[in-house]
Design a protein around this motif. Structure first.
Motif, mmCIF file in Angstrom:
data_model
loop_
_atom_site.group_PDB
_atom_site.id
_atom_site.type_symbol
_atom_site.label_atom_id
_atom_site.label_comp_id
_atom_site.label_asym_id
_atom_site.label_seq_id
_atom_site.Cartn_x
_atom_site.Cartn_y
_atom_site.Cartn_z
ATOM 1 N N ASP A 57 10.071 6.170 5.404
ATOM 2 C CA ASP A 57 9.701 5.835 3.537
ATOM 3 C C ASP A 57 7.830 6.469 4.381
ATOM 4 O OD1 ASP A 57 8.655 7.117 0.736
ATOM 5 O OD2 ASP A 57 9.897 5.411 0.409
ATOM 6 N N TRP A 58 7.171 7.231 3.882
ATOM 7 C CA TRP A 58 6.377 7.515 4.100
ATOM 8 C C TRP A 58 5.341 7.594 2.812
ATOM 9 C CZ3 TRP A 58 3.425 6.005 8.305
ATOM 10 C CH2 TRP A 58 3.486 5.779 9.610
ATOM 11 N N VAL A 59 4.868 6.062 2.596
ATOM 12 C CA VAL A 59 3.925 6.726 1.454
ATOM 13 C C VAL A 59 2.777 6.477 0.953
ATOM 14 C CG1 VAL A 59 3.485 4.883 -1.048
ATOM 15 C CG2 VAL A 59 5.883 4.781 -0.246
ATOM 16 N N THR A 60 1.414 7.243 0.164
ATOM 17 C CA THR A 60 -0.025 7.426 0.362
ATOM 18 C C THR A 60 0.264 6.461 -0.474
ATOM 19 O OG1 THR A 60 0.577 9.765 0.442
ATOM 20 C CG2 THR A 60 -1.494 8.978 -0.985
ATOM 21 N N ALA A 61 -0.579 4.656 -0.142
ATOM 22 C CA ALA A 61 -1.548 3.987 -0.295
ATOM 23 C C ALA A 61 -2.548 4.105 -1.242
ATOM 24 C CB ALA A 61 -1.603 2.806 0.662
ATOM 25 N N CYS A 62 -3.613 4.400 -0.611
ATOM 26 C CA CYS A 62 -5.147 5.043 -1.414
ATOM 27 C C CYS A 62 -5.599 5.967 -0.428
ATOM 28 C CB CYS A 62 -5.831 3.575 -0.852
ATOM 29 S SG CYS A 62 -5.693 2.352 0.313
ATOM 30 N N LYS A 63 -6.590 6.522 -0.326
ATOM 31 C CA LYS A 63 -7.885 6.606 0.173
ATOM 32 C C LYS A 63 -8.246 6.623 0.797
ATOM 33 C CE LYS A 63 -8.881 10.795 -3.323
ATOM 34 N NZ LYS A 63 -7.690 11.649 -2.669
ATOM 35 N N CYS A 113 -1.457 -2.234 7.962
ATOM 36 C CA CYS A 113 -1.117 -2.908 6.647
ATOM 37 C C CYS A 113 0.116 -4.385 6.663
ATOM 38 C CB CYS A 113 -0.205 -1.694 6.297
ATOM 39 S SG CYS A 113 0.189 -1.820 4.820
ATOM 40 N N THR A 114 -0.635 -5.279 6.286
ATOM 41 C CA THR A 114 0.263 -6.189 6.282
ATOM 42 C C THR A 114 1.128 -6.501 5.212
ATOM 43 O OG1 THR A 114 -1.167 -8.387 5.994
ATOM 44 C CG2 THR A 114 -1.158 -7.360 8.431
ATOM 45 N N ALA A 115 1.891 -7.706 4.859
ATOM 46 C CA ALA A 115 2.307 -8.165 3.898
ATOM 47 C C ALA A 115 1.488 -8.258 2.882
ATOM 48 C CB ALA A 115 3.716 -8.963 4.711
ATOM 49 N N THR A 123 -1.296 -6.634 14.683
ATOM 50 C CA THR A 123 0.222 -7.722 14.971
ATOM 51 C C THR A 123 0.744 -8.935 13.438
ATOM 52 O OG1 THR A 123 -0.668 -9.473 15.233
ATOM 53 C CG2 THR A 123 -1.105 -7.589 17.195
ATOM 54 N N GLY A 124 -0.143 -9.238 12.809
ATOM 55 C CA GLY A 124 0.758 -10.292 12.145
ATOM 56 C C GLY A 124 0.408 -11.052 12.483
ATOM 57 N N GLU A 125 0.101 -11.894 13.363
ATOM 58 C CA GLU A 125 0.289 -13.335 14.236
ATOM 59 C C GLU A 125 -0.396 -14.186 13.080
ATOM 60 O OE1 GLU A 125 -1.101 -15.217 18.614
ATOM 61 O OE2 GLU A 125 -1.387 -13.115 18.301
ATOM 62 N N ALA A 126 -0.109 -15.104 12.574
ATOM 63 C CA ALA A 126 -0.719 -16.605 11.989
ATOM 64 C C ALA A 126 -1.686 -17.380 13.573
ATOM 65 C CB ALA A 126 -0.015 -17.057 11.538
ATOM 66 N N LEU A 127 -3.460 -16.916 13.156
ATOM 67 C CA LEU A 127 -4.638 -17.888 14.598
ATOM 68 C C LEU A 127 -4.944 -19.078 14.012
ATOM 69 C CD1 LEU A 127 -5.931 -14.317 14.507
ATOM 70 C CD2 LEU A 127 -4.233 -14.843 15.755
ATOM 71 N N PRO A 169 3.657 0.760 9.943
ATOM 72 C CA PRO A 169 2.764 1.488 10.665
ATOM 73 C C PRO A 169 2.500 1.953 9.680
ATOM 74 C CG PRO A 169 4.730 1.663 11.021
ATOM 75 C CD PRO A 169 5.300 0.709 10.411
ATOM 76 N N THR A 170 0.658 2.882 9.957
ATOM 77 C CA THR A 170 0.550 3.835 8.808
ATOM 78 C C THR A 170 -0.440 4.456 9.632
ATOM 79 O OG1 THR A 170 -1.715 2.059 9.609
ATOM 80 C CG2 THR A 170 -0.670 1.273 7.754
ATOM 81 N N GLU A 171 -0.474 5.629 8.712
ATOM 82 C CA GLU A 171 -1.694 7.132 9.556
ATOM 83 C C GLU A 171 -2.561 7.687 7.994
ATOM 84 O OE1 GLU A 171 1.708 9.600 9.851
ATOM 85 O OE2 GLU A 171 1.999 9.939 8.092
ATOM 86 N N ILE A 172 -3.441 7.936 8.465
ATOM 87 C CA ILE A 172 -4.447 8.798 8.315
ATOM 88 C C ILE A 172 -3.904 10.232 8.236
ATOM 89 C CG2 ILE A 172 -6.864 9.262 7.481
ATOM 90 C CD1 ILE A 172 -7.458 6.364 9.254
ATOM 91 N N VAL A 173 -3.765 10.944 7.087
ATOM 92 C CA VAL A 173 -3.317 12.654 6.453
ATOM 93 C C VAL A 173 -4.076 12.527 5.899
ATOM 94 C CG1 VAL A 173 -1.579 13.959 6.142
ATOM 95 C CG2 VAL A 173 -1.169 11.511 7.731
ATOM 96 N N ASN A 174 -5.323 13.626 6.289
ATOM 97 C CA ASN A 174 -6.435 14.676 5.593
ATOM 98 C C ASN A 174 -7.249 12.998 4.315
ATOM 99 O OD1 ASN A 174 -5.201 17.303 5.566
ATOM 100 N ND2 ASN A 174 -3.486 17.029 4.700
ATOM 101 N N GLY A 175 -8.004 12.381 4.494
ATOM 102 C CA GLY A 175 -8.528 11.555 4.283
ATOM 103 C C GLY A 175 -7.441 10.215 3.602
ATOM 104 N N GLU A 176 -6.571 10.526 3.252
ATOM 105 C CA GLU A 176 -5.007 9.639 2.783
ATOM 106 C C GLU A 176 -5.004 8.203 4.043
ATOM 107 O OE1 GLU A 176 -4.104 11.580 -1.186
ATOM 108 O OE2 GLU A 176 -2.760 12.000 0.850
ATOM 109 N N VAL A 177 -4.588 6.546 3.535
ATOM 110 C CA VAL A 177 -3.846 6.965 4.417
ATOM 111 C C VAL A 177 -2.353 6.400 3.783
ATOM 112 C CG1 VAL A 177 -4.051 3.959 4.914
ATOM 113 C CG2 VAL A 177 -5.967 4.417 4.324
ATOM 114 N N ARG A 178 -1.103 6.369 5.059
ATOM 115 C CA ARG A 178 0.042 6.391 4.524
ATOM 116 C C ARG A 178 0.579 4.893 5.172
ATOM 117 N NH1 ARG A 178 3.168 11.343 4.457
ATOM 118 N NH2 ARG A 178 3.556 11.634 5.974
#
Length: 104
Positions: A3-9, A40-42, A75-79, A91-100
């Motif tokens: 389920d890809w959700v648009t988060a922001c620009k 994106c992380t928790a 990676t989410g690794e605690a450092l 997972p994230t992607e950029i589509v037409n300037g929006e972050v999904r």
């Protein structure tokens, strides 16, 4: 099924910055790397549930604003202690300037 959700620009996030994203009663943090990559992380630190989007972002690390634990947001690794449990990443992607973000 993903389920890809648009988060922001993309422009909503400063380079080497983070923003909070809430969806379906969960909190996430969206990061923009120094190379304009997006991750994106928790959204809450695994040590004490503090919002990571309020923390310091440098290079590919985010530092928790309360106790200075640090994570690699790719990676989410605690450092750095006191954070010792890794963050969940999405997972994230950029589509037409929006972050999904792929949730689910």
């Amino acid at each position: 099924m993903t389920d890809w959700v648009t988060a922001c620009k993309l422009d909503d996030i400063e380079q080497e910055g983070a923003i909070r994203f809430d969806h379906n009663s969960r909190t996430y943090a969206i990061y923009r790397g120094p190379d304009d990559s997006v991750w994106c992380t928790a959204g809450l630190c695994t040590h004490e549930a503090i919002h990571l989007a309020d923390g310091l972002v440098m290079d590919f690390e985010v530092e928790c604003p309360k106790h200075s634990g640090a994570f690699d947001y790719r990676t989410g690794e605690a450092l750095r202690l006191p954070a010792c449990e890794n963050l969940r990443t999405y997972p994230t992607e950029i589509v037409n300037g929006e972050v999904r973000v792929a949730l689910g």
